[in-house]
Design an enzyme around this catalytic site. Structure first.
Site: not given
Length: 314
Positions: A185, A252, A281
């Site tokens: 991320s 996501d 995610h």
């Protein structure tokens, strides 16, 4: 190596490109604003740094929440960054069951924006065991026990990851050519930045990466001034000439999967990505293909099967 103030060992001066902390008033303003929007360190931290009361005086990470396990095999060290911050790191060596030698490959793991080292250490332990690799984790400036001025910032993460790379060499005798960067991320930002400096590492893994800071909010944005953006992975990835594995969930909800697809197009040495159908995610690691693809990627670097850098798209 000589120690500095507070017993912290300063990192050796490398020959990498300079940091952008002094990029002018506009750059500093963007950095300050971004630090409030991009970083959410757990408050209070999920751990404290303690020192063993025996002759070794070794440091260890003590969880403050029973939800998280204490990982005894972690080799905990303080590192000093170029910005003068003191950050905490933890190296988890993989040793075979017969007490043999340490694994040759090491993942340098840059975590997401809402966790700290206390939460991630059990993940690092399991990842190292399953992949048979060493794992080096750390907390960004302003996260956990890592100190630093006004808190986390984009430029501080650059300084942080560089200090960790030097720490792997100086403290744990790991060779750069055996290091694979792993950015999850927001951690994809410092990961791509370091890989773009061509520091002699083996490769990089981008887990749910962002294309750039502003493109998290508008994935289809084509033009935006570079000085008003953060973590411009879409620009820096073009300079990364080592193998890159991109992994992203198709559902996501934080960073659109189009970011991963575009990074694969732009990276000169990208391998076949993992676009995990139906994963988001928060649960990409649960994808059945997650570990096999990581193993395949790591083995491919050792055997040299990954393709040579290709011409990237514009």
């Amino acid at each position: 190596m000589a120690t500095g103030a507070n017993g912290v060992k300063p990192h050796p001066r490398g020959c990498l490109a300079p940091l952008t902390a002094n990029g002018g008033p506009w750059a500093r303003m963007v950095d300050n604003i971004a630090s409030k929007l991009a970083f959410f360190p757990p408050t209070p931290p999920t751990y404290t740094v303690q020192q063993h009361k025996d002759a070794t005086g070794e440091l260890y990470i003590q969880p403050t929440d029973r939800t998280y396990q204490r990982i005894s095999q972690a080799r905990v060290r303080w590192l000093e960054t170029r910005q003068g911050h003191r950050i905490i790191s933890a190296f988890l060596p993989y040793m075979d069951g017969r007490g043999g030698s340490q694994a040759s490959t090491t993942l340098l793991y840059s975590h997401g924006n809402a966790v700290d080292l206390g939460q991630m250490l059990p993940v690092f332990r399991d990842l190292g065991r399953l992949l048979k690799v060493n794992v080096m984790g750390y907390d960004y400036t302003g996260y956990g026990a890592s100190s630093g001025g006004t808190g986390p910032s984009v430029t501080a993460t650059h300084s942080d990851i560089l200090a960790v790379l030097h720490g792997l060499e100086a403290e744990h005798k790991v060779k750069r050519q055996d290091v694979v960067l792993y950015g999850q991320s927001v951690g994809s930002g410092p990961t791509v930045w370091l890989a773009a400096q061509k520091p002699g590492i083996a490769g990089a893994v981008l887990h749910s990466p962002l294309l750039s800071g502003v493109r998290v909010f508008n994935p289809r944005l084509r033009y935006w001034p570079a000085w008003a953006d953060i973590f411009p992975n879409h620009l820096l990835i073009k300079k990364v000439d080592v193998p890159v594995l991109v992994m992203h969930g198709t559902l996501d909800e934080v960073i659109d999967v189009s970011a991963a697809k575009r990074l694969v197009e732009l990276a000169p040495a990208a391998v076949e990505p993992l676009l995990a159908e139906g994963f988001d995610h928060q649960n990409l690691e649960a994808c059945p293909e997650y570990l096999p693809r990581l193993r395949q990627f790591l083995q491919g670097m050792k055997s040299g099967v990954h393709k040579q850098p290709r011409q990237q798209q514009t």
